[in-house]
Design a protein around this motif. Structure first.
Motif, PDB file in Angstrom:
ATOM      1  N   HIS A 151      -3.975  -6.418  19.138  1.00 57.36           N
ATOM      2  CA  HIS A 151      -2.468  -6.058  19.451  1.00 57.36           C
ATOM      3  C   HIS A 151      -2.772  -4.755  19.806  1.00 57.36           C
ATOM      4  O   HIS A 151      -1.787  -4.557  19.834  1.00 57.36           O
ATOM      5  CB  HIS A 151      -2.370  -7.219  18.128  1.00 57.36           C
ATOM      6  CG  HIS A 151      -1.913  -5.739  17.012  1.00 57.36           C
ATOM      7  ND1 HIS A 151      -3.178  -6.166  16.553  1.00 57.36           N
ATOM      8  CD2 HIS A 151      -2.099  -4.893  17.296  1.00 57.36           C
ATOM      9  CE1 HIS A 151      -4.105  -5.597  15.149  1.00 57.36           C
ATOM     10  NE2 HIS A 151      -2.798  -4.824  15.201  1.00 57.36           N
ATOM     11  N   ASP A 152      -3.540  -3.899  19.904  1.00 54.24           N
ATOM     12  CA  ASP A 152      -3.306  -2.479  20.026  1.00 54.24           C
ATOM     13  C   ASP A 152      -3.599  -2.401  21.433  1.00 54.24           C
ATOM     14  O   ASP A 152      -3.546  -2.694  22.850  1.00 54.24           O
ATOM     15  CB  ASP A 152      -3.581  -1.589  19.581  1.00 54.24           C
ATOM     16  CG  ASP A 152      -4.643  -1.442  17.759  1.00 54.24           C
ATOM     17  OD1 ASP A 152      -3.590  -1.854  17.023  1.00 54.24           O
ATOM     18  OD2 ASP A 152      -5.833  -1.033  17.289  1.00 54.24           O
ATOM     19  N   MET A 153      -2.311  -0.409  21.466  1.00 48.43           N
ATOM     20  CA  MET A 153      -2.603  -0.472  22.829  1.00 48.43           C
ATOM     21  C   MET A 153      -3.670   0.903  22.310  1.00 48.43           C
ATOM     22  O   MET A 153      -3.121   1.851  21.369  1.00 48.43           O
ATOM     23  CB  MET A 153      -1.121   0.631  23.287  1.00 48.43           C
ATOM     24  CG  MET A 153      -0.468  -1.308  24.022  1.00 48.43           C
ATOM     25  SD  MET A 153       1.114  -0.297  24.473  1.00 48.43           S
ATOM     26  CE  MET A 153       0.640   0.005  26.344  1.00 48.43           C
ATOM     27  N   VAL A 154      -4.464   1.406  23.230  1.00 46.77           N
ATOM     28  CA  VAL A 154      -5.105   2.337  23.180  1.00 46.77           C
ATOM     29  C   VAL A 154      -4.836   3.783  24.291  1.00 46.77           C
ATOM     30  O   VAL A 154      -5.010   2.684  25.361  1.00 46.77           O
ATOM     31  CB  VAL A 154      -6.918   2.407  23.481  1.00 46.77           C
ATOM     32  CG1 VAL A 154      -7.734   3.280  23.065  1.00 46.77           C
ATOM     33  CG2 VAL A 154      -6.960   0.912  22.467  1.00 46.77           C
ATOM     34  N   THR A 155      -4.641   4.371  23.527  1.00 43.07           N
ATOM     35  CA  THR A 155      -4.619   6.218  24.239  1.00 43.07           C
ATOM     36  C   THR A 155      -5.811   7.008  24.403  1.00 43.07           C
ATOM     37  O   THR A 155      -6.343   7.891  23.630  1.00 43.07           O
ATOM     38  CB  THR A 155      -3.633   6.941  24.069  1.00 43.07           C
ATOM     39  OG1 THR A 155      -2.768   5.860  23.739  1.00 43.07           O
ATOM     40  CG2 THR A 155      -3.042   8.099  24.928  1.00 43.07           C
ATOM     41  N   ILE A 156      -6.412   7.151  25.565  1.00 44.67           N
ATOM     42  CA  ILE A 156      -7.637   8.218  25.656  1.00 44.67           C
ATOM     43  C   ILE A 156      -6.995   9.459  26.260  1.00 44.67           C
ATOM     44  O   ILE A 156      -6.651   9.252  27.590  1.00 44.67           O
ATOM     45  CB  ILE A 156      -8.398   6.939  26.758  1.00 44.67           C
ATOM     46  CG1 ILE A 156      -8.980   6.004  26.052  1.00 44.67           C
ATOM     47  CG2 ILE A 156      -9.765   7.509  27.150  1.00 44.67           C
ATOM     48  CD1 ILE A 156      -9.868   5.109  27.145  1.00 44.67           C
ATOM     49  N   ARG A 157      -7.395  10.417  25.724  1.00 46.51           N
ATOM     50  CA  ARG A 157      -7.333  11.537  26.542  1.00 46.51           C
ATOM     51  C   ARG A 157      -8.452  11.960  27.039  1.00 46.51           C
ATOM     52  O   ARG A 157      -9.625  11.818  27.396  1.00 46.51           O
ATOM     53  CB  ARG A 157      -7.343  13.090  25.130  1.00 46.51           C
ATOM     54  CG  ARG A 157      -6.825  14.041  25.681  1.00 46.51           C
ATOM     55  CD  ARG A 157      -6.763  14.577  24.287  1.00 46.51           C
ATOM     56  NE  ARG A 157      -7.853  14.168  23.387  1.00 46.51           N
ATOM     57  CZ  ARG A 157      -8.881  15.684  23.422  1.00 46.51           C
ATOM     58  NH1 ARG A 157      -8.788  17.165  24.333  1.00 46.51           N
ATOM     59  NH2 ARG A 157     -10.388  15.751  22.839  1.00 46.51           N
ATOM     60  N   LEU A 158      -7.553  12.640  28.700  1.00 46.45           N
ATOM     61  CA  LEU A 158      -8.307  12.497  29.639  1.00 46.45           C
ATOM     62  C   LEU A 158      -8.519  14.162  30.136  1.00 46.45           C
ATOM     63  O   LEU A 158      -7.802  14.988  29.733  1.00 46.45           O
ATOM     64  CB  LEU A 158      -7.743  11.715  31.330  1.00 46.45           C
ATOM     65  CG  LEU A 158      -7.716  10.587  31.012  1.00 46.45           C
ATOM     66  CD1 LEU A 158      -6.668   9.528  32.110  1.00 46.45           C
ATOM     67  CD2 LEU A 158      -9.005   9.570  30.993  1.00 46.45           C
ATOM     68  N   THR A 159      -9.546  14.563  31.036  1.00 49.81           N
ATOM     69  CA  THR A 159      -9.288  16.091  31.263  1.00 49.81           C
ATOM     70  C   THR A 159      -9.032  16.175  32.312  1.00 49.81           C
ATOM     71  O   THR A 159      -8.789  14.807  33.543  1.00 49.81           O
ATOM     72  CB  THR A 159     -11.179  16.444  32.022  1.00 49.81           C
ATOM     73  OG1 THR A 159     -11.707  15.888  30.540  1.00 49.81           O
ATOM     74  CG2 THR A 159     -10.982  17.919  32.228  1.00 49.81           C
ATOM     75  N   PRO A 160      -7.435  16.730  33.341  1.00 51.87           N
ATOM     76  CA  PRO A 160      -6.749  16.472  34.036  1.00 51.87           C
ATOM     77  C   PRO A 160      -7.758  16.805  35.465  1.00 51.87           C
ATOM     78  O   PRO A 160      -8.816  17.728  35.821  1.00 51.87           O
ATOM     79  CB  PRO A 160      -5.925  17.399  33.931  1.00 51.87           C
ATOM     80  CG  PRO A 160      -5.749  17.955  33.003  1.00 51.87           C
ATOM     81  CD  PRO A 160      -6.962  17.659  31.874  1.00 51.87           C
ATOM     82  N   ALA A 203     -14.216  10.347  23.592  1.00 49.96           N
ATOM     83  CA  ALA A 203     -14.079   8.525  23.175  1.00 49.96           C
ATOM     84  C   ALA A 203     -14.870   7.581  23.487  1.00 49.96           C
ATOM     85  O   ALA A 203     -14.691   6.628  22.928  1.00 49.96           O
ATOM     86  CB  ALA A 203     -13.070   8.452  24.608  1.00 49.96           C
ATOM     87  N   LEU A 204     -16.113   8.210  23.137  1.00 51.18           N
ATOM     88  CA  LEU A 204     -17.494   7.655  22.940  1.00 51.18           C
ATOM     89  C   LEU A 204     -17.620   7.501  21.851  1.00 51.18           C
ATOM     90  O   LEU A 204     -17.834   7.925  20.379  1.00 51.18           O
ATOM     91  CB  LEU A 204     -18.815   7.422  23.539  1.00 51.18           C
ATOM     92  CG  LEU A 204     -18.597   8.272  24.910  1.00 51.18           C
ATOM     93  CD1 LEU A 204     -19.931   8.979  24.915  1.00 51.18           C
ATOM     94  CD2 LEU A 204     -18.160   6.607  25.443  1.00 51.18           C
ATOM     95  N   PRO A 205     -17.857   5.877  20.421  1.00 47.31           N
ATOM     96  CA  PRO A 205     -16.813   4.625  21.095  1.00 47.31           C
ATOM     97  C   PRO A 205     -15.734   4.802  21.026  1.00 47.31           C
ATOM     98  O   PRO A 205     -15.172   5.025  20.293  1.00 47.31           O
ATOM     99  CB  PRO A 205     -18.341   3.400  21.000  1.00 47.31           C
ATOM    100  CG  PRO A 205     -17.931   3.913  19.559  1.00 47.31           C
ATOM    101  CD  PRO A 205     -18.485   4.942  19.229  1.00 47.31           C
ATOM    102  N   ILE A 206     -14.745   3.316  21.714  1.00 49.36           N
ATOM    103  CA  ILE A 206     -13.247   3.558  21.040  1.00 49.36           C
ATOM    104  C   ILE A 206     -13.079   1.946  20.359  1.00 49.36           C
ATOM    105  O   ILE A 206     -13.985   0.898  21.068  1.00 49.36           O
ATOM    106  CB  ILE A 206     -12.514   2.734  22.558  1.00 49.36           C
ATOM    107  CG1 ILE A 206     -12.612   4.795  23.290  1.00 49.36           C
ATOM    108  CG2 ILE A 206     -11.526   2.752  22.336  1.00 49.36           C
ATOM    109  CD1 ILE A 206     -12.101   4.162  25.188  1.00 49.36           C
ATOM    110  N   LEU A 207     -12.771   1.651  19.593  1.00 48.70           N
ATOM    111  CA  LEU A 207     -13.036   0.404  18.105  1.00 48.70           C
ATOM    112  C   LEU A 207     -10.891   0.738  18.220  1.00 48.70           C
ATOM    113  O   LEU A 207     -10.642   1.765  18.033  1.00 48.70           O
ATOM    114  CB  LEU A 207     -13.368   0.862  17.003  1.00 48.70           C
ATOM    115  CG  LEU A 207     -13.597  -0.560  16.683  1.00 48.70           C
ATOM    116  CD1 LEU A 207     -14.024  -1.306  16.981  1.00 48.70           C
ATOM    117  CD2 LEU A 207     -13.713  -0.101  14.716  1.00 48.70           C
ATOM    118  N   ALA A 208     -11.204  -0.977  18.609  1.00 46.89           N
ATOM    119  CA  ALA A 208      -9.291  -1.447  18.401  1.00 46.89           C
ATOM    120  C   ALA A 208      -8.939  -2.659  18.736  1.00 46.89           C
ATOM    121  O   ALA A 208     -10.221  -3.353  18.602  1.00 46.89           O
ATOM    122  CB  ALA A 208      -8.823  -0.738  20.168  1.00 46.89           C
ATOM    123  N   SER A 209      -8.100  -3.145  17.719  1.00 47.66           N
ATOM    124  CA  SER A 209      -7.942  -4.306  17.642  1.00 47.66           C
ATOM    125  C   SER A 209      -7.298  -4.995  19.180  1.00 47.66           C
ATOM    126  O   SER A 209      -6.614  -3.593  19.498  1.00 47.66           O
ATOM    127  CB  SER A 209      -7.029  -4.330  16.348  1.00 47.66           C
ATOM    128  OG  SER A 209      -6.954  -3.977  15.549  1.00 47.66           O
TER     129      SER A 209
END
Length: 86
Positions: free
Chosen positions: A18-27, A10-16
């Motif tokens: 008005h967006d919703m960002v979904t980040i995948r995680l290690t459970p 996820a490095l780096p994350i670029l978004a607008s």
């Protein structure tokens, strides 16, 4: 017990804004704190991720354009990703 606190690729994350960002995680086996902090150190978001959750969705509508840091914290482990809102 060995576990890894990770924001995957996820490095780096670029978004607008008005967006919703979904980040995948290690459970992870425990609840994890998520914080979004701006470059001036202001906390924009502070929440708890339940154990075993595999993704995190950040609504960015109230975030001004700029650079932020998304930090996950659990016990003595942390992971941080840079988030840029354009």
């Amino acid at each position: 017990e060995i576990y890894t606190l990770s924001l995957h690729d996820a490095l780096p994350i670029l978004a607008s804004a008005h967006d919703m960002v979904t980040i995948r995680l290690t459970p992870l086996p425990k609840e994890t704190v998520v914080m979004v902090i701006d470059v001036k150190g202001h906390e924009m978001l502070h929440d708890i991720i339940p154990a075993r959750q595999s993704q995190l969705t950040l609504p960015l509508a109230h975030f001004p354009k700029g650079t932020y840091f998304v930090t996950l914290a659990m016990s003595d482990k942390t992971a941080t990703a840079k988030l840029t809102v354009e």
